[in-house]
Design an enzyme around this catalytic site. Sequence first.
Site, PDB file in Angstrom:
ATOM      1  CG  HIS A 131      57.080  -7.156 -11.114  1.00  0.00           C
ATOM      2  ND1 HIS A 131      58.090  -6.778 -10.257  1.00  0.00           N
ATOM      3  CD2 HIS A 131      57.678  -7.903 -12.086  1.00  0.00           C
ATOM      4  CE1 HIS A 131      59.233  -7.277 -10.687  1.00  0.00           C
ATOM      5  NE2 HIS A 131      59.014  -7.977 -11.785  1.00  0.00           N
ATOM      6  CG  ASP A 208      54.617  -1.707 -13.162  1.00  0.00           C
ATOM      7  OD1 ASP A 208      55.284  -1.327 -14.148  1.00  0.00           O
ATOM      8  OD2 ASP A 208      54.827  -2.779 -12.565  1.00  0.00           O
ATOM      9  CD  GLN A 211      55.544  -7.059 -19.053  1.00  0.00           C
ATOM     10  OE1 GLN A 211      55.472  -7.341 -20.252  1.00  0.00           O
ATOM     11  NE2 GLN A 211      56.565  -7.435 -18.306  1.00  0.00           N
ATOM     12  CE  LYS A 234      59.949  -5.830 -17.603  1.00  0.00           C
ATOM     13  NZ  LYS A 234      60.503  -7.195 -17.570  1.00  0.00           N
ATOM     14  CB  CYS A 374      59.014 -10.708 -10.120  1.00  0.00           C
ATOM     15  SG  CYS A 374      60.769 -11.053 -10.248  1.00  0.00           S
TER      16      CYS A 374
END
Length: 418
Positions: A131, A208, A211, A234, A374
Amino acid sequence: MTSTRTFSSPLDLQSVRADFPILGRELAGGYPLTYLDSANSSQKPVQVVDAIRAHYLEHNANVARAMHQLGAEATAAFEGARDKVASFIGAPSRDEIIFTKNASEALNLAAHTLTAGLKPGDEVVISEMEHHSNIVPWQLACERTGATLRWFGVTDEGRLDLSQIDTLINERTKVVSLAWVSNALGTINPVKEIAAKVHAVGALLVVDASQAVPQFAVDVSTLGADLLAFTGHKAVGPTGIGVLWGRYDLLASLPPFLGGGEMIEVVRMTGSTYAAPPARFEAGTPPIAQAVGLGAALDYLSGIGMDKVAAHEQAITAYALEGLLSVPGLKILGPTDIANRGGAISFELDGVHPHDVATVLDTRGIAVRAGHHCARPVHERFGVQSSTRASFYLYTTPEEVDALVDGLGFVRSFFKVA
């Protein structure tokens, strides 16, 4: 159309969906809302909305400042949310949880503080599937320090290309920062395997997990990461709240990111000293109500059970992969099998621009995302400008996936695609 594909979920979807009133909306044209954009932002259950509402109506005050009862209640709620986050991701200490406004700020915090001592000749490694929030901060850090930015490529199947890992991660490497789950390809990366390589050369690993945290159980105590970022919106939580977890010994060695109230120890005109983590990294009034909402969101997910959430996510994604692959002219970007895959599927439809796909689907109540998500570099890797992305979550039903597949058939007929 009635699907002949099989589907089984451990969740009581009717009960789950009852907690999300927005999913019962009827949109223009009389179509029911089919929300397939959860990788962008998940919907929120009433439990989260009620927790935020109660905080503002009954306990609203600033934290760590006021000596009155409301201040004490607000502080207890805010710090209680920190406890919930620590428990949810398996953090050894609540003092390893830093609240930010989103994952982007958390990753910027990591990039700014970890690279303060970098110099020319040092290297930072990311990947082609990141991202933008996990690309641009490291580009800026390398520009600022003279360090070199390098990256993993992506295979034709949409997996991280690990063939050059032993040369890419070397004695010059200082930081490696990778997505655990790609927001564009859905790929789940082998973080533990990479962590071993990173630590073998004395470097640090940033993950990261934006998700990942919403989709399956996370235990940072065994993952091998040194820092990990995710966002609340999210994971059925509110917008305006993110988290950076870090090993406490590492956090204690890092300089502040932003200056202001509550991140200080002593301030004099001649200089200042700084508070211990996590306060050192939480300058100014923090996202108080948002933290309360995030705590309620994690309570909600824990009550359902992340094992069940993960099983449902895998089942609905497998069901969607099978359905999408039956659409003529449709090409999936990323893995086409369910192994090591998350619940976001980006695709192209021959002869139709992704924005047109999304626009026509929207006329039938189907909400998907179109663009580069993104993640422009990985789109360039596959030679496309953009894609359409459908993404699923614990409230997604097979009937909604069927609506998507049928809707794509309508798109093809609308644009007279052969």
